[in-house]
Design a protein around this motif. Structure first.
Motif, PDB file in Angstrom:
ATOM      1  N   ASN A   1       0.812  -1.212   0.000  1.00 39.93           N
ATOM      2  CA  ASN A   1       0.000   0.000   0.000  1.00 39.93           C
ATOM      3  C   ASN A   1       0.848   1.266   0.000  1.00 39.93           C
ATOM      4  O   ASN A   1       0.442   2.281  -0.571  1.00 39.93           O
ATOM      5  N   LEU A   2       2.017   1.224   0.603  1.00 41.32           N
ATOM      6  CA  LEU A   2       2.926   2.359   0.521  1.00 41.32           C
ATOM      7  C   LEU A   2       3.402   2.546  -0.914  1.00 41.32           C
ATOM      8  O   LEU A   2       3.435   3.673  -1.440  1.00 41.32           O
ATOM      9  N   PHE A   3       3.754   1.440  -1.577  1.00 41.66           N
ATOM     10  CA  PHE A   3       4.151   1.514  -2.982  1.00 41.66           C
ATOM     11  C   PHE A   3       2.980   2.005  -3.848  1.00 41.66           C
ATOM     12  O   PHE A   3       3.173   2.786  -4.781  1.00 41.66           O
ATOM     13  N   ALA A   4       1.770   1.548  -3.541  1.00 33.91           N
ATOM     14  CA  ALA A   4       0.597   1.967  -4.306  1.00 33.91           C
ATOM     15  C   ALA A   4       0.372   3.466  -4.161  1.00 33.91           C
ATOM     16  O   ALA A   4       0.034   4.159  -5.140  1.00 33.91           O
ATOM     17  N   ALA A   5       0.561   3.999  -2.949  1.00 32.24           N
ATOM     18  CA  ALA A   5       0.399   5.435  -2.739  1.00 32.24           C
ATOM     19  C   ALA A   5       1.418   6.226  -3.551  1.00 32.24           C
ATOM     20  O   ALA A   5       1.102   7.283  -4.114  1.00 32.24           O
ATOM     21  N   MET A   6       2.631   5.704  -3.643  1.00 28.69           N
ATOM     22  CA  MET A   6       3.670   6.372  -4.432  1.00 28.69           C
ATOM     23  C   MET A   6       3.327   6.344  -5.915  1.00 28.69           C
ATOM     24  O   MET A   6       3.535   7.332  -6.642  1.00 28.69           O
ATOM     25  N   ALA A   7       2.785   5.214  -6.385  1.00 31.91           N
ATOM     26  CA  ALA A   7       2.376   5.112  -7.790  1.00 31.91           C
ATOM     27  C   ALA A   7       1.201   6.044  -8.079  1.00 31.91           C
ATOM     28  O   ALA A   7       1.139   6.674  -9.146  1.00 31.91           O
ATOM     29  N   LEU A   8       0.258   6.139  -7.140  1.00 30.89           N
ATOM     30  CA  LEU A   8      -0.865   7.056  -7.296  1.00 30.89           C
ATOM     31  C   LEU A   8      -0.383   8.497  -7.422  1.00 30.89           C
ATOM     32  O   LEU A   8      -0.913   9.279  -8.222  1.00 30.89           O
ATOM     33  N   LEU A   9       0.626   8.853  -6.643  1.00 26.59           N
ATOM     34  CA  LEU A   9       1.152  10.217  -6.664  1.00 26.59           C
ATOM     35  C   LEU A   9       1.718  10.570  -8.034  1.00 26.59           C
ATOM     36  O   LEU A   9       1.604  11.709  -8.488  1.00 26.59           O
ATOM     37  N   GLN A  10       2.313   9.595  -8.701  1.00 21.15           N
ATOM     38  CA  GLN A  10       2.870   9.864 -10.024  1.00 21.15           C
ATOM     39  C   GLN A  10       1.791  10.249 -11.034  1.00 21.15           C
ATOM     40  O   GLN A  10       2.057  10.994 -11.979  1.00 21.15           O
ATOM     41  N   ASP A  11       0.581   9.741 -10.853  1.00 20.21           N
ATOM     42  CA  ASP A  11      -0.523  10.067 -11.757  1.00 20.21           C
ATOM     43  C   ASP A  11      -1.424  11.150 -11.171  1.00 20.21           C
ATOM     44  O   ASP A  11      -2.545  11.352 -11.660  1.00 20.21           O
TER      45      ASP A  11
END
Length: 249
Positions: free
Chosen positions: A185-195
């Motif tokens: 979920n931490l990685f998912a939040a970082m990926a969300l931030l990129q978009d």
């Protein structure tokens, strides 16, 4: 519940600006022709930086929006704030401050991100202090009268070095907290931030970033007691476990 650290997972990497970044600072003085909105700067060297609070807050808010886990406790003018439900992943990662009895400490520490040395040399030639001045115009819908305003942005192409620390506790699984859930979920939040965008004025082009993870290391308590050496970078091994990491390297 008794908290005892099992290990610290250190995540390091770079934040690369794809468009100009505006994270607002304080204008110490007003001058004729001055910039309306300046960027936040280090008080000693005047270099712009990304506050850890800004980065952490954006990661948390995006994760809560993605999961539909938004709090309803009123905080001044804020009516829709962070979740306080201990079962929500955002609380497991970022904690809450819901009173003394139910307070949950944040497992994620986010450091301030400072300019990379190469970016310092490049931005030293800009018109403002390590920044650009962007002019925006508000147009009267009837008379077409224009009202210009200026804001500072760190230019596209600049790179900031970031560091995050994820604390893993002993007995986590007993309390329904799993390392895989925290990391994914931490990685998912970082990926969300990129978009999405970081900082302000994102709907008008600012704040698009690329996150590049460069290393993930696990330091156990034995490391801090001098009983183990420096652990190796496990980013390659992590990529086989977490598909989302393909978006962050």
């Amino acid at each position: 519940m008794t908290y005892k650290i099992k290990e610290k997972q250190i995540l390091k990497g770079s934040i690369i600006l794809l468009t100009g970044l505006h994270i607002g600072g304080t204008n110490n003085s007003l001058s004729i022709g001055g910039v309306d909105n300046s960027v936040v700067r280090h008080p000693v060297n005047n270099q712009p930086y990304i506050p850890g609070s800004s980065l952490k807050g954006k990661l948390r808010s995006l994760l809560e929006l993605a999961m539909g886990q938004i709090g309803t406790k009123r905080m001044g003018k804020v009516e829709n704030g962070p979740s306080e439900n201990s079962a929500d992943i955002s609380v497991k990662l970022f904690g809450n401050a819901n009173g003394e009895r139910s307070q949950i400490p944040s497992r994620v520490l986010v450091r301030d991100a400072y300019l990379d040395e190469d970016s310092i040399d490049e931005l030293d030639q800009t018109e403002a202090l390590f920044a650009e001045i962007k002019t925006e115009v508000v147009i009267d819908r009837i008379t077409s009268a224009a009202m210009p305003r200026q804001l500072e942005r760190v230019p596209a192409g600049a790179k900031f070095n970031f560091e995050m620390v994820l604390n893993i506790h002993e007995g986590d699984e007993i309390s329904s907290v799993h390392e895989h859930e925290l990391l994914s979920n931490l990685f998912a939040a970082m990926a969300l931030l990129q978009d999405d965008y970081l900082g302000g004025h994102g709907s008008r082009g600012s704040g698009q970033i690329k996150i590049q993870l460069q290393s993930i290391t696990k330091r156990s308590v034995k490391f801090y007691l001098g009983e183990e050496g420096e652990p190796v970078n496990q980013l390659t091994a992590f990529k086989s476990k977490y598909a989302v990491l393909k978006q962050l390297v």
